[in-house]
Design an enzyme around this catalytic site. Sequence first.
Site, PDB file in Angstrom:
ATOM      1  N   CYS A 109      53.828  27.043 133.593  1.00 35.76           N
ATOM      2  CA  CYS A 109      53.654  28.663 133.206  1.00 35.76           C
ATOM      3  C   CYS A 109      52.360  28.042 131.827  1.00 35.76           C
ATOM      4  O   CYS A 109      51.828  28.999 131.505  1.00 35.76           O
ATOM      5  CB  CYS A 109      54.478  29.221 132.849  1.00 35.76           C
ATOM      6  SG  CYS A 109      55.637  29.777 134.278  1.00 35.76           S
ATOM      7  N   HIS A 248      52.125  34.507 128.161  1.00 34.74           N
ATOM      8  CA  HIS A 248      52.353  34.195 129.498  1.00 34.74           C
ATOM      9  C   HIS A 248      53.389  35.490 129.904  1.00 34.74           C
ATOM     10  O   HIS A 248      54.213  35.874 129.065  1.00 34.74           O
ATOM     11  CB  HIS A 248      53.269  32.812 129.479  1.00 34.74           C
ATOM     12  CG  HIS A 248      53.880  32.929 130.893  1.00 34.74           C
ATOM     13  ND1 HIS A 248      53.275  33.024 132.135  1.00 34.74           N
ATOM     14  CD2 HIS A 248      55.150  32.563 131.121  1.00 34.74           C
ATOM     15  CE1 HIS A 248      54.066  32.923 133.146  1.00 34.74           C
ATOM     16  NE2 HIS A 248      55.356  32.698 132.533  1.00 34.74           N
ATOM     17  N   ASN A 278      55.549  37.577 137.402  1.00 34.97           N
ATOM     18  CA  ASN A 278      55.222  36.120 136.773  1.00 34.97           C
ATOM     19  C   ASN A 278      54.434  35.433 137.901  1.00 34.97           C
ATOM     20  O   ASN A 278      54.768  34.856 138.867  1.00 34.97           O
ATOM     21  CB  ASN A 278      56.658  35.432 136.361  1.00 34.97           C
ATOM     22  CG  ASN A 278      56.532  34.260 135.744  1.00 34.97           C
ATOM     23  OD1 ASN A 278      55.270  33.540 135.697  1.00 34.97           O
ATOM     24  ND2 ASN A 278      57.418  33.452 135.026  1.00 34.97           N
TER      25      ASN A 278
END
Length: 321
Positions: A109, A248, A278
Site C-alpha cells: 500500500c 493511504h 482499500n
Amino acid sequence: MKILGTGSALPKKVVSNDDLAQVMDTSDEWIRTRTGIERRHIAVEETTTSLAVEACKKALEQSKVSIDELDLIVAATVSSDYIYPTLSCEIQAAIGAKNATAFDISAGCSGFLFALATADAYLRTGRYKNALILGAETLSKMMDWSDRSTCVLFGDGAGAAVVSAEGNQLLGMVQGSDGARGTVLKCKNRPVHNLYKQEAGQSLAYSYTEMDGSAVYKFAVRTVPNAIANVLEQAKVPVADVKYFLLHQANLRIIEAVAKRMNQPLEKFPTILEECGNISAASVPSLLDQIHREGKLSKGDKIVMAGFGAGLTWGACVLEW
C-alpha cells in the site's frame, strides 16, 4: 519534480455493504462502524492493466506531456495481470510510449510513494525528464470471499500522475520498512514444485490474502504520525501550514487515530475509502486526483501524502503545489 497531471479509474461494478451481507455473515453496520467503508468497486470486465491504462491516459491528457516525451514509467502493484511481462510494460505497449523505460515496484500500500521517490531520484540525476507513475490493483482476485474479516476491506482501482523534472514541488521524502513484522499481512506465491520437489497434495494455486488486523492497525497508528513528523521536519514545514494530509485509505479508524495523535482537525484528512475501500497502491494517487479535479488545490498549498502497508513498508512526502 513537479506533478503535471493526475488520473484515476474504478471498475463499473459497485458492491455495497448490504450486497455483501446477502452472501456472507456481515452487515452494513458491522463494516461501517469498524472501517468507515460503505462500498467498493470490484473488477468484472476490467483488469489491473485496463484500469491502469485508463488512469494513465487521464493523467497524460491533463499534463499536456506527449507520449513521445514520456521517458519513464514506474508502476506500483501487488496484483498485476502477469508475473511477467510487468504491468508497466503492458501500459507502455497500450499507450505507445516507445521512448520510455518501464518497470514495476512492489511495496504494498506504500507503492505509489515508493514510485514517486524512485521517479524523483531518476529526475534529479537528469537521466529522465518526464515520468508516469502509478498504483493499480485488482485485489478482489486475491481475497478469500468467505473470510469476512478481510475481504470486506478491499476493492479495485488505479491512480496515476505525470511528473516532470522541471519544478521543485517535492520538499521532503521519508521511507522505511520493517520486514521482521512483514507476515502480519501476506499472500503467498506459487510454492516450489519442480522435477525434484513434488509433495503429495501440494496445490499450485495462489493463496489468498491473510491479515492480522490488530497488528496492522497498531503498526499504522504508531508509524504514520512519526513518518509525517519526520518529513515535515526535513522539509522545515510546520504542521499547521499543511492544508491536506492524504493518507493511504485503509480504515477510517486509522485516519482518525492519526489525526488525533497529530492534534490536527479531521477536516484536513480527506477520504475516498467510503466509496472505494482499500485499493492498496492506488489509494493515495486516486485521492490526490479527486481533490485536484475538484479544484481544492491552489498554487503554494502544502500537502502531505503518506502510505503504509505490506512489507511492512511506509513512506511520506511533503509537496508544495
